[in-house]
Motif scaffolding. Structure first.
Motif, PDB file in Angstrom:
ATOM      1  N   GLU A   1      30.073  50.264  33.933  1.00 50.78           N
ATOM      2  CA  GLU A   1      31.195  50.283  32.984  1.00 50.78           C
ATOM      3  C   GLU A   1      31.814  51.677  32.908  1.00 50.78           C
ATOM      4  OE1 GLU A   1      31.980  47.880  28.936  1.00 50.78           O
ATOM      5  OE2 GLU A   1      30.256  49.225  28.865  1.00 50.78           O
ATOM      6  N   ILE A   2      30.979  52.713  32.930  1.00 53.65           N
ATOM      7  CA  ILE A   2      31.494  54.078  32.940  1.00 53.65           C
ATOM      8  C   ILE A   2      32.275  54.343  34.222  1.00 53.65           C
ATOM      9  CG2 ILE A   2      30.845  56.524  32.985  1.00 53.65           C
ATOM     10  CD1 ILE A   2      28.450  55.739  31.189  1.00 53.65           C
ATOM     11  N   ALA A   3      31.787  53.805  35.351  1.00 57.43           N
ATOM     12  CA  ALA A   3      32.514  53.947  36.620  1.00 57.43           C
ATOM     13  C   ALA A   3      33.894  53.317  36.530  1.00 57.43           C
ATOM     14  CB  ALA A   3      31.710  53.315  37.759  1.00 57.43           C
ATOM     15  N   MET A   4      33.991  52.165  35.868  1.00 55.77           N
ATOM     16  CA  MET A   4      35.288  51.514  35.679  1.00 55.77           C
ATOM     17  C   MET A   4      36.234  52.401  34.879  1.00 55.77           C
ATOM     18  SD  MET A   4      33.906  47.720  34.694  1.00 55.77           S
ATOM     19  CE  MET A   4      35.493  47.226  33.995  1.00 55.77           C
TER      20      MET A   4
ATOM     21  N   GLU B   1      32.297  57.069  45.923  1.00 57.30           N
ATOM     22  CA  GLU B   1      32.314  58.378  45.257  1.00 57.30           C
ATOM     23  C   GLU B   1      32.176  58.214  43.744  1.00 57.30           C
ATOM     24  OE1 GLU B   1      35.188  62.328  44.796  1.00 57.30           O
ATOM     25  OE2 GLU B   1      35.679  60.766  46.264  1.00 57.30           O
ATOM     26  N   ILE B   2      32.886  57.227  43.172  1.00 62.11           N
ATOM     27  CA  ILE B   2      32.822  56.990  41.730  1.00 62.11           C
ATOM     28  C   ILE B   2      31.431  56.500  41.326  1.00 62.11           C
ATOM     29  CG2 ILE B   2      33.660  55.464  39.882  1.00 62.11           C
ATOM     30  CD1 ILE B   2      36.450  55.735  41.135  1.00 62.11           C
ATOM     31  N   LEU B   3      30.856  55.601  42.118  1.00 57.17           N
ATOM     32  CA  LEU B   3      29.506  55.108  41.813  1.00 57.17           C
ATOM     33  C   LEU B   3      28.485  56.241  41.895  1.00 57.17           C
ATOM     34  CD1 LEU B   3      29.453  51.666  43.681  1.00 57.17           C
ATOM     35  CD2 LEU B   3      29.650  52.066  41.220  1.00 57.17           C
ATOM     36  N   SER B   4      28.659  57.128  42.844  1.00 54.18           N
ATOM     37  CA  SER B   4      27.749  58.265  42.968  1.00 54.18           C
ATOM     38  C   SER B   4      27.840  59.171  41.743  1.00 54.18           C
ATOM     39  CB  SER B   4      28.068  59.072  44.234  1.00 54.18           C
ATOM     40  OG  SER B   4      27.853  58.292  45.386  1.00 54.18           O
TER      41      SER B   4
ATOM     42  N   LEU C   1      35.344  44.927  40.603  1.00 51.47           N
ATOM     43  CA  LEU C   1      35.559  45.339  39.224  1.00 51.47           C
ATOM     44  C   LEU C   1      36.132  46.747  39.135  1.00 51.47           C
ATOM     45  CD1 LEU C   1      35.133  43.744  36.640  1.00 51.47           C
ATOM     46  CD2 LEU C   1      32.951  44.907  36.342  1.00 51.47           C
ATOM     47  N   VAL C   2      35.618  47.658  39.961  1.00 52.85           N
ATOM     48  CA  VAL C   2      36.123  49.029  39.940  1.00 52.85           C
ATOM     49  C   VAL C   2      37.573  49.074  40.416  1.00 52.85           C
ATOM     50  CG1 VAL C   2      35.827  51.357  40.889  1.00 52.85           C
ATOM     51  CG2 VAL C   2      33.829  50.053  40.155  1.00 52.85           C
ATOM     52  N   SER C   3      37.898  48.275  41.427  1.00 52.57           N
ATOM     53  CA  SER C   3      39.284  48.211  41.915  1.00 52.57           C
ATOM     54  C   SER C   3      40.214  47.635  40.857  1.00 52.57           C
ATOM     55  CB  SER C   3      39.365  47.377  43.196  1.00 52.57           C
ATOM     56  OG  SER C   3      38.836  48.077  44.296  1.00 52.57           O
ATOM     57  N   LEU C   4      39.747  46.579  40.167  1.00 52.30           N
ATOM     58  CA  LEU C   4      40.552  45.997  39.090  1.00 52.30           C
ATOM     59  C   LEU C   4      40.804  47.014  37.984  1.00 52.30           C
ATOM     60  CD1 LEU C   4      38.984  42.424  38.749  1.00 52.30           C
ATOM     61  CD2 LEU C   4      41.359  42.935  39.360  1.00 52.30           C
ATOM     62  N   ALA C   5      39.766  47.776  37.640  1.00 53.20           N
ATOM     63  CA  ALA C   5      39.907  48.787  36.594  1.00 53.20           C
ATOM     64  C   ALA C   5      40.923  49.854  36.990  1.00 53.20           C
ATOM     65  CB  ALA C   5      38.553  49.430  36.309  1.00 53.20           C
ATOM     66  N   ALA C   6      40.910  50.224  38.265  1.00 54.85           N
ATOM     67  CA  ALA C   6      41.835  51.255  38.752  1.00 54.85           C
ATOM     68  C   ALA C   6      43.270  50.741  38.849  1.00 54.85           C
ATOM     69  CB  ALA C   6      41.385  51.761  40.116  1.00 54.85           C
ATOM     70  N   GLY C   7      43.420  49.414  38.915  1.00 52.87           N
ATOM     71  CA  GLY C   7      44.753  48.837  39.012  1.00 52.87           C
ATOM     72  C   GLY C   7      45.352  48.916  40.404  1.00 52.87           C
ATOM     73  N   ARG C   8      44.504  49.121  41.398  1.00 51.94           N
ATOM     74  CA  ARG C   8      44.981  49.204  42.782  1.00 51.94           C
ATOM     75  C   ARG C   8      43.814  48.905  43.721  1.00 51.94           C
ATOM     76  NH1 ARG C   8      43.298  53.953  45.207  1.00 51.94           N
ATOM     77  NH2 ARG C   8      42.497  55.547  43.804  1.00 51.94           N
ATOM     78  N   LYS C   9      44.136  48.659  44.959  1.00 54.35           N
ATOM     79  CA  LYS C   9      43.114  48.434  45.971  1.00 54.35           C
ATOM     80  C   LYS C   9      42.491  49.774  46.343  1.00 54.35           C
ATOM     81  CE  LYS C   9      41.041  45.888  49.180  1.00 54.35           C
ATOM     82  NZ  LYS C   9      40.132  44.773  48.850  1.00 54.35           N
ATOM     83  N   MET C  10      41.213  49.930  46.044  1.00 51.82           N
ATOM     84  CA  MET C  10      40.535  51.184  46.348  1.00 51.82           C
ATOM     85  C   MET C  10      39.776  51.067  47.663  1.00 51.82           C
ATOM     86  SD  MET C  10      39.038  52.365  42.634  1.00 51.82           S
ATOM     87  CE  MET C  10      38.729  54.049  43.210  1.00 51.82           C
ATOM     88  N   THR C  11      39.669  52.176  48.362  1.00 55.05           N
ATOM     89  CA  THR C  11      38.897  52.185  49.590  1.00 55.05           C
ATOM     90  C   THR C  11      37.411  52.198  49.241  1.00 55.05           C
ATOM     91  OG1 THR C  11      38.791  54.595  49.747  1.00 55.05           O
ATOM     92  CG2 THR C  11      40.725  53.510  50.716  1.00 55.05           C
ATOM     93  N   VAL C  12      36.608  51.796  50.207  1.00 49.62           N
ATOM     94  CA  VAL C  12      35.150  51.801  50.005  1.00 49.62           C
ATOM     95  C   VAL C  12      34.660  53.210  49.695  1.00 49.62           C
ATOM     96  CG1 VAL C  12      32.928  51.437  51.125  1.00 49.62           C
ATOM     97  CG2 VAL C  12      34.750  49.741  51.395  1.00 49.62           C
TER      98      VAL C  12
END
Length: 241
Positions: A145-148, A115-118, A99-110
């Protein structure tokens, strides 16, 4: 900068027109703005109009000088507007990482996702592979949702009563998240809220009652009116469980 020009919204109620918003005019150019007021005054309706979820009966909406009045919710998202619902949506089969990767619009690294979840107060190790389902609490869903929204990095992030339906511990955690967002996130943050602790974070406060802008100004100008005026004080209702 967000400009609302002569925004009105009417609905048909028992074959009669009922005006929810009445010729709203606002120019918002501060970093963190809170919208408050009595229940039924039109706050959430205004947020949904800005996000493109509903269309105004009349009026014009400008984002950074561009007319977005006729854009739908997807087009407004592409223009740089994010919207967080009162009750976060469940996404069966999708993990937090997806979900976080979809929100960013790109493939995010773990590491990027962690870092965003933290930043929103979640232990990445415990949540990154969790499915977005009923096993997550209301407070956890709201922080995801805020992380997204953080991952998207939009011009305007709208939160519709983020305190609704969560417990006191989760609310205290959310306050810290919003304080961090105010310090670190670029772009405008617009929060619909009744909560004094959220209003105290704001640069500006908009008071909406009976479909009208009753007051608009800095926190220092508006908070004394909310706390000292009997009619306006109903804006600060307790909604945390």
């Amino acid at each position: 900068m967000l400009e609302l020009k002569n925004i009105s919204y009417e609905v048909e109620d028992d074959q009669e027109s009922r005006e929810i918003l009445k010729n709203i005019n606002l120019t918002i150019n501060d970093h963190f703005v809170a919208v408050t007021g009595p229940n039924g005054g039109g706050k959430s309706t205004l947020a949904k109009i800005i996000a493109g979820i509903i269309r105004p009966t009349s009026g014009q909406i400008l984002l950074d000088g561009k007319d977005i009045t006729d854009l739908n919710i997807t087009e407004r998202a592409n223009a740089g507007i994010s919207y967080a619902f009162q009750q976060p949506v469940h996404f069966k089969g999708l993990t937090v990482k997806d979900l976080v990767s979809l929100a960013a619009g790109r493939k995010m690294t773990v590491s990027e996702i962690c870092e965003i979840l933290s930043e929103v107060g979640l232990c990445a190790k415990e949540y990154i592979d969790r499915e977005i389902n009923n096993s997550l609490s209301g407070g956890e869903l709201k922080r995801i949702e805020i992380a997204m929204i953080t991952a998207r990095g939009t011009k305007l992030s709208i939160f519709d009563e983020p305190e609704a339906g969560i417990d006191l511990w989760s609310f205290n955690s959310l306050i810290h998240v919003f304080e961090r967002m105010r310090r670190e996130i670029n772009g405008m943050i617009l929060i619909i809220s009744h909560q004094e602790r959220i209003l105290n974070i704001a640069d500006q406060i908009v008071l909406i009652a009976d479909g009208l802008v009753s007051a608009f100004g800095s926190k220092e100008e508006i908070m004394p009116k909310l706390l000292n005026t009997e009619g306006a004080c109903s804006a600060l209702t307790e909604k945390v469980q």
